[in-house]
Design an enzyme around this catalytic site. Structure first.
Site: not given
Ligand code: NDP
Length: 300
Positions: A54, A98, A121
């Site tokens: 990422k 994460q 997200d």
């Protein structure tokens, strides 16, 4: 029939090219450099790989990338304090923590601490609600990637029967919202669904997000259907040598490819789209935070 292989890797490359163009324009015309902060707690090897990928792809499209690596024994209070700092940092337009986080940390508290305006997200209740009623903002990355591939492959999805296998907050439920918005007739199957094979046989579109290797067999697929395999499962591959493994999806690929009209491979299908959509969401949030209309060519 031999299915068309839906090449998510090359589609994601094209998407990243469009994202880089928007980043350039935001910098040149508005003095804004979109910034994505990625937070990882602990040393889970798979999470480390995701986070490194990422960060690399964020930098490649010209965005600012901020990586925060915290030790395994980080307290919930310390993680929440970092999230609050990032919420108030003007250089940060997207925050990704994460998952999973270590067990001493309540992941729901962390998700709820992220400012919805920076929730790339699309995990926060506010953004989940916005997707449901069709307001602009970030859209869950993996379902957005699936939808882009479907639209590219099929065009209008209106009136098609879509069966999603899996009802997680991460994939199944947001996928249902997006396909309803496309005017599909949507069925969401799960572990208690009866006669799953028959349910799948009625689908023009199958989205498999189960986490069980090759569970969906070829004879479940309606001839000509489009199959999107979200699953990523690592299985033993003794044919490659002792102790070796390989990745497979939730769909028995070779069987399904003989019957479907189009199918995503694993790897190289949905996976590359997920990170590209995270970057697209960061352009969207950077635009909205600065009072600009988000680009329209980064969503399906
Ligand atoms: P979850 O474990 O959160 O959800 C799995 C879903 O599958 C649940 O709704 C469960 O039903 C359902 N299920 C389990 N067993 C069966 C069964 N025998 N028959 C029917 N339904 C069943 O998984 P995620 O949604 O997070 O992920 C699914 C897969 O997608 C995983 O392989 C994951 O690695 C992969 N993934 C890939 C991404 C990518 O970028 N390509 C991104 C995210 C995930 P119930 O609710 O009843 O328990």
């Amino acid at each position: 029939m031999t299915a068309t292989i839906i090449d998510g890797k090359s589609f994601a490359e094209g998407l990243r090219g469009r994202i880089a163009g928007h980043v350039q324009r935001l910098k040149a015309e508005h003095g804004i450099t979109p910034g994505l902060a990625v937070v990882i707690v602990g040393h889970d090897p798979a999470s480390q790989v995701y986070v490194t990928n990422k960060a690399r792809q964020t930098a490649e499209v010209g965005m600012a990338s901020f990586k925060h690596e915290l030790p395994e024994d980080t307290s919930e209070a310390d993680l929440l304090a970092l999230v609050h700092r990032l919420n108030n940092d003007d250089q940060v337009h997207g925050i990704l923590v994460q998952m999973p986080v270590p067990k001493q940390i309540d992941s729901i508290k962390v998700i709820e601490a992220i400012a919805p305006s920076k929730d790339v997200d699309c995990f926060t209740p506010a953004n989940v609600g916005k997707v449901q009623i069709g307001l602009p903002g970030p859209v869950s990355c993996t379902p957005l990637g699936c939808l882009m591939l479907l639209r590219d492959q099929i065009g209008s999805l209106a009136g098609l029967n879509a069966v999603i296998i899996g009802r997680s907050n991460l994939v199944g439920k947001p996928m249902m919202q997006l396909l309803l918005r496309e005017n599909c007739t949507v069925t969401v199957a799960h572990s208690r669904t009866k006669n799953l094979a028959d349910v799948v046989r009625g689908a023009d579109i199958v989205v498999a997000a189960v986490g069980r290797p090759e569970m969906i067999r070829g004879d479940w697929i309606k001839p000509g259907a489009t199959v999107i395999d979200v699953g990523i499962n690592r299985i033993p591959a003794p044919e490659r040598g002792e102790g070796k493994t390989r990745l497979v999806g939730d769909v028995a690929y070779a069987e399904a490819a003989a019957i479907a009209g189009a199918i995503t491979p694993v790897p190289g299908g949905v996976g590359p789209m997920t990170i590209a959509c995270l970057l697209a969401n960061t352009v969207t949030t950077a635009s909205l935070i600065n009072g600009l209309a988000p680009p329209t060519d980064l969503t399906a």
